[in-house]
Design an enzyme around this catalytic site. Structure first.
Site, PDB file in Angstrom:
ATOM      1  N   ASP A   1      -7.633  24.181 -22.454  1.00 31.80           N
ATOM      2  CA  ASP A   1      -6.934  23.222 -23.320  1.00 31.80           C
ATOM      3  C   ASP A   1      -8.227  23.561 -24.084  1.00 31.80           C
ATOM      4  O   ASP A   1      -9.527  23.755 -23.843  1.00 31.80           O
ATOM      5  CB  ASP A   1      -7.310  21.940 -21.890  1.00 31.80           C
TER       6      ASP A   1
ATOM      7  N   ASP B   1      -8.202  28.408 -26.888  1.00 35.16           N
ATOM      8  CA  ASP B   1      -6.609  27.723 -27.577  1.00 35.16           C
ATOM      9  C   ASP B   1      -6.114  28.982 -26.644  1.00 35.16           C
ATOM     10  O   ASP B   1      -6.382  30.100 -26.190  1.00 35.16           O
ATOM     11  CB  ASP B   1      -7.276  28.497 -28.761  1.00 35.16           C
TER      12      ASP B   1
ATOM     13  N   HIS C   1       2.391   6.393 -30.200  1.00 36.96           N
ATOM     14  CA  HIS C   1       3.545   5.900 -29.356  1.00 36.96           C
ATOM     15  C   HIS C   1       3.762   4.635 -28.646  1.00 36.96           C
ATOM     16  O   HIS C   1       2.310   3.332 -28.885  1.00 36.96           O
ATOM     17  CB  HIS C   1       3.269   6.690 -27.635  1.00 36.96           C
TER      18      HIS C   1
ATOM     19  N   GLY D   1      -6.894  16.224 -26.059  1.00 36.95           N
ATOM     20  CA  GLY D   1      -6.825  15.964 -24.418  1.00 36.95           C
ATOM     21  C   GLY D   1      -8.435  15.396 -23.947  1.00 36.95           C
ATOM     22  O   GLY D   1      -9.311  15.188 -24.989  1.00 36.95           O
TER      23      GLY D   1
ATOM     24  N   THR E   1      11.715  19.592 -25.569  1.00 38.22           N
ATOM     25  CA  THR E   1      11.899  18.283 -25.510  1.00 38.22           C
ATOM     26  C   THR E   1      13.149  16.991 -26.272  1.00 38.22           C
ATOM     27  O   THR E   1      13.721  18.197 -26.477  1.00 38.22           O
ATOM     28  CB  THR E   1      11.343  18.147 -26.511  1.00 38.22           C
TER      29      THR E   1
ATOM     30  N   LEU F   1      -8.525  20.505 -26.151  1.00 36.91           N
ATOM     31  CA  LEU F   1      -9.525  19.619 -26.100  1.00 36.91           C
ATOM     32  C   LEU F   1      -9.218  18.999 -27.451  1.00 36.91           C
ATOM     33  O   LEU F   1      -9.655  17.918 -27.897  1.00 36.91           O
ATOM     34  CB  LEU F   1     -11.153  19.020 -25.629  1.00 36.91           C
TER      35      LEU F   1
ATOM     36  N   TYR G   1       8.593  19.225 -35.496  1.00 40.49           N
ATOM     37  CA  TYR G   1       8.705  19.096 -33.710  1.00 40.49           C
ATOM     38  C   TYR G   1       9.615  20.486 -33.005  1.00 40.49           C
ATOM     39  O   TYR G   1       9.746  20.599 -32.609  1.00 40.49           O
ATOM     40  CB  TYR G   1       8.130  17.541 -33.140  1.00 40.49           C
TER      41      TYR G   1
END
Ligand SMILES: NC(=O)c1ccc[n+]([C@@H]2O[C@H](COP(=O)([O-])OP(=O)(O)OC[C@H]3O[C@@H](n4cnc5c(N)ncnc54)[C@H](O)[C@@H]3O)[C@@H](O)[C@H]2O)c1
Ligand SMILES: O=c1ccn([C@@H]2O[C@H](COP(=O)(O)OP(=O)(O)O[C@H]3O[C@H](CO)[C@@H](O)[C@H](O)[C@H]3O)[C@@H](O)[C@H]2O)c(=O)[nH]1
Length: 330
Positions: free
Chosen positions: A30, A50, A189, A35, A116, A32, A141
């Site tokens: 990750d 990455d 969100h 995250g 998604t 970050l 996206y």
């Protein structure tokens, strides 16, 4: 060992915890960007880097016996993708291609992809969305995720790649261990924004449009608990690992099959917290479809998955997280 990209993020960190609880060895990669190191279970190996970096991937695949890759790393905000589409094509498509190339170079064939429901766009009728609905994304996206799905399908035809693509609907809630939850900065969100407001951290909740073709004019989404989503990933992993001789190229929706509008969500949060929200109606947010509700019939039938958490439990666990960790992971 399972390589989990994006394992320091909201969803990835929950799945990492559940994987190690089940006895899997886990390596998290990750960078970050969104995250948190504190979200990564201490029993997992963590590498900061990455997914698009070929040197880091070489080091990982040379040193560790990776059986499967769960690929959560990516950029995932609908509104931001309309503003910065190239960021989405770079981070979600180009970086994923690099990862897939390295997997094949090192003979790692099992891949679980975070797709998604944004790939469906705005389906023509109001029926619940199953996997047969033709994808037609209305934001970059969703396009980026659909591109990866097309790449997976094509690569699997000529190489040994086996994959499960999971099309999540809106993921929400917090881990029942009460140590993991959603912490984004800035937060875009709906559920965390409502709960942060009800905690007194913001002056109001913004509703992005109340003139949609829905019963109360606000957008409808299908919210799935992150624990149920995590369980779906473990079933997908078992499908790949237990049937090594079979060519597996599966796509499943993962949603609760229940629609909740923005206004309904505010009302549910008020009931559960016992607090009253101040609401402001704003313009529509670019890229938002009016209504997305899953049919999860296929994953129930094929993998035996079931949703265990309803919308009230989603809000209760999220509220518990926000109250116990008012500053998130800081
Ligand atoms: N949250 C949802 O409702 C939802 C719904 C559908 C699909 N998804 C998908 O699920 C995945 C995880 O989403 P999330 O909500 O946990 O997001 P998140 O932002 O909390 O987690 C993403 C993680 O990936 C890391 N990351 C991003 N780009 C990276 C890169 N190039 N290399 C290494 N690490 C990188 C980030 O630092 C972060 O830890 C994403 O792929 C997203 O598109 C999420
Ligand atoms: O403060 C807010 C935040 C959101 N919304 C609305 O609430 C709905 C849900 O928005 P949000 O929680 O931001 O989720 P989505 O935009 O639906 O996107 C999430 O869910 C998608 C699946 O539907 C995933 O693919 C994405 O990665 C994830 O960010 C949308 O209509 C938003 O316009 C508001 O009205 N006010």
């Amino acid at each position: 060992m399972i390589l989990v990209t994006g394992g320091a993020g909201y969803i990835g960190s929950h799945v990492v915890r559940n994987l190690v609880d089940k006895g899997y060895q886990v390596l998290v990669l990750d960078n970050l960007t969104t995250g948190h190191l504190k979200a990564v279970d201490k029993r997992a190996i963590f590498i900061a880097g990455d997914v698009g970096d070929p040197n880091i991937l070489d080091r990982i695949f040379q040193k560790h016996p990776i059986q499967a890759v769960m690929h959560f790393a990516g950029s995932c905000l609908v509104g931001e993708s309309v503003e910065f589409p190239l960021k989405y094509f770079q981070n979600n498509v180009a970086a994923t291609m690099q990862l897939l190339q390295k997997m094949l170079d090192y003979q790692v064939h099992n891949f679980i992809f975070s797709s998604t429901c944004a790939i469906y766009g705005t389906p023509n009728n109001n029926a619940d969305i199953d996997e047969q609905v033709p994808p037609n994304p209305i934001n970059p996206y969703g396009m980026s995720k659909l591109m990866v799905e097309s790449i997976l399908k094509t690569v699997a035809q000529s190489d040994g790649l086996r994959y499960v693509s999971l099309r999540y609907f809106n993921v929400a809630g917090a881990h029942t261990c009460r140590e993991l939850g959603e912490d984004h900065n800035p937060e875009t969100h709906l559920i965390p924004n409502i709960l942060k407001h009800l905690q007194g951290k913001t002056t109001h909740v913004e509703i992005h449009g109340n003139d949609y073709p829905t019963p109360d004019g606000t957008c409808i989404r299908d919210y799935i608990h992150v624990m149920d989503l995590s369980a779906g990933h473990i079933l997908a992993l078992e499908l790949l690992l237990k049937n090594q001789e079979q060519k597996i190229t599966e796509t499943f929706n993962l949603g609760n099959e229940q629609g909740t509008s923005v206004l309904q969500m505010i009302s549910i949060c008020e009931q559960i917290t016992g607090k009253k929200a101040t609401v402001k109606i704003k313009d529509r947010r670019a890229g938002d479809p009016p209504r997305l509700i899953a049919s999860s019939k296929k994953i129930r039938a094929v993998l035996g998955w079931t949703a265990k958490f309803d919308i009230n439990q989603i809000i209760k666990t999220a509220w518990d997280w926000h109250q116990k960790h008012p500053e998130g992971y800081q």
